[in-house]
Design an enzyme around this catalytic site. Structure first.
Site, short mmCIF file in Angstrom:
data_model
loop_
_atom_site.label_atom_id
_atom_site.label_comp_id
_atom_site.label_asym_id
_atom_site.label_seq_id
_atom_site.Cartn_x
_atom_site.Cartn_y
_atom_site.Cartn_z
N GLY A 143 4.08 3.51 4.99
CA GLY A 143 5.27 3.31 5.83
C GLY A 143 5.90 1.95 5.60
N ASP B 294 15.44 2.54 3.33
CA ASP B 294 14.38 1.83 2.59
C ASP B 294 14.96 1.13 1.36
OD1 ASP B 294 12.85 3.25 4.38
OD2 ASP B 294 11.35 3.87 2.93
N GLY C 36 7.49 1.10 2.75
CA GLY C 36 8.58 1.18 1.75
C GLY C 36 8.13 0.97 0.32
N PRO D 155 0.83 -1.21 0.00
CA PRO D 155 0.00 0.00 0.00
C PRO D 155 0.87 1.27 0.00
CG PRO D 155 -0.53 -1.44 1.90
CD PRO D 155 0.62 -2.06 1.18
#
Ligand code: PMV
Length: 321
Positions: free
Chosen positions: A105, A152, A107, A101
């Site tokens: 949050g 990330d 990544g 999604p």
């Protein structure tokens, strides 16, 4: 990895990530620990029928050459790779298919950037090397996040679990046994760059206090590595709870996330915290052994997007086109 120069289609996939310890503080020099998750972004780059180049994702189709901000990270990755290796004469189709999604949050943008960079580098016939992928993906991430620490991208590229520091880079964390986390998406999207700015203002206001919190975050990240290698899950959970207090203090939690964490902490878990920038996005929890499925079952009744993630997961993968 060397990809055949004459291929008309190259695909790559890369995972999203959770940050187990050290988000935000990592921007200010702390160590942090992150791990790849079982949700991936797949990017296919292929030759278009005509001369025009496109980017498509979730039914949206835009021109690769349009100057507007849509898919700006992808456009800047393509621009960088084409400027170094030459733009193919025919049009190029970049098709993104992600089950991470966006704005959660987890990544998503880094995974799309890593997979896009790898597929495009392969498509132009260059060697698909980690350093080149990081360079191109960072160029894309800067368009979205301003000045990301790079955690990330490294988690997505390497997979598994990593200990990261923006000065010394990523080191794999050896895992003797797999670990299971519960991930719950709050449903609220947010912009990482805005939360990073908020934390910077907090640091400017309380510089000495912030410095101590950054040192504590570094120490706790190293303790996470210890806890993981000795299998001390109660201690790992305690560190997560400690980090949640610290993240709350610097202003990246809120009532909704606090309620979500409190709800999850009433279950059979050792600890829970925000993962990533906060302000919305997702939380992670560490279930007690054998309790993950039962906890998920109850949490899923109240939260639309929640899942169990076993670590380690694979990082970047070149796929059959
Ligand atoms: O991508 P997010 O939203 O999970 O956050 C990345 C982690 C931060 O530490 C907040 C920012 C960074 O660049 O490291």
């Amino acid at each position: 990895m060397k990809v055949d120069e004459h291929r008309t289609s190259v695909s790559a996939s890369a995972p999203g990530k959770v940050i187990i310890c050290g988000e935000h503080y990592v921007v200010h020099g702390s160590h942090a620990v992150a791990a790849a998750i079982n949700k991936r972004a797949k990017v296919k780059v292929s030759t278009a029928d005509g001369r025009s180049s496109t980017i498509s994702s979730r039914g949206v189709n835009v021109s690769l050459d349009s100057p507007d901000r849509s898919f700006y990270s992808i456009k800047s990755i393509a621009k960088k790779i084409f400027s170094e290796h030459g733009k193919p004469r025919a049009g190029v189709k970049i098709a993104i298919d992600s089950d991470i999604p966006a704005g959660s949050g987890l990544g998503s943008s880094a995974a799309v950037s890593v997979a896009t960079a790898a597929a495009l580098i392969g498509f132009v016939g260059a060697r698909v090397e980690p350093a080149k992928i990081v360079e191109a993906a960072t160029c894309g991430e800067k368009e979205v996040h301003g000045n990301p620490s790079g955690i990330d991208i490294q988690a997505s590229l390497n997979g598994g679990m990593i200990l990261f520091n923006k000065n010394s880079g990523a080191k794999p964390v050896p895992l003797d046994r797999s670990l299971q986390f519960l991930v719950v998406y709050s449903g609220r999207q947010r912009k990482t760059s805005e939360l990073v700015d908020k934390v910077r203002r907090m640091r400017d206001r309380y510089p000495r206090f912030f410095e101590r919190l950054t040192e504590a975050s570094s120490f706790l990240s190293l303790e996470v590595v210890e806890a993981v290698s000795s299998g001390d899950l109660p201690y790992l959970g305690a560190i997560m709870n400690m980090m949640q207090s610290s993240l709350s203090w610097i202003g990246v939690s809120n009532r909704m996330l606090d309620n979500l964490i409190e709800d999850v902490l009433s279950e059979d878990v050792y600890g829970a915290k925000i993962t990533g920038a906060g302000g919305g996005g997702s939380i992670i929890a560490l279930p007690k052994p054998e309790k993950g499925s039962a906890v998920l079952k109850r949490i899923a009744l109240r939260n639309k997007v929640s899942f169990l993630c076993t670590i380690p997961q694979r990082g970047l993968r070149m796929e059959e086109a």
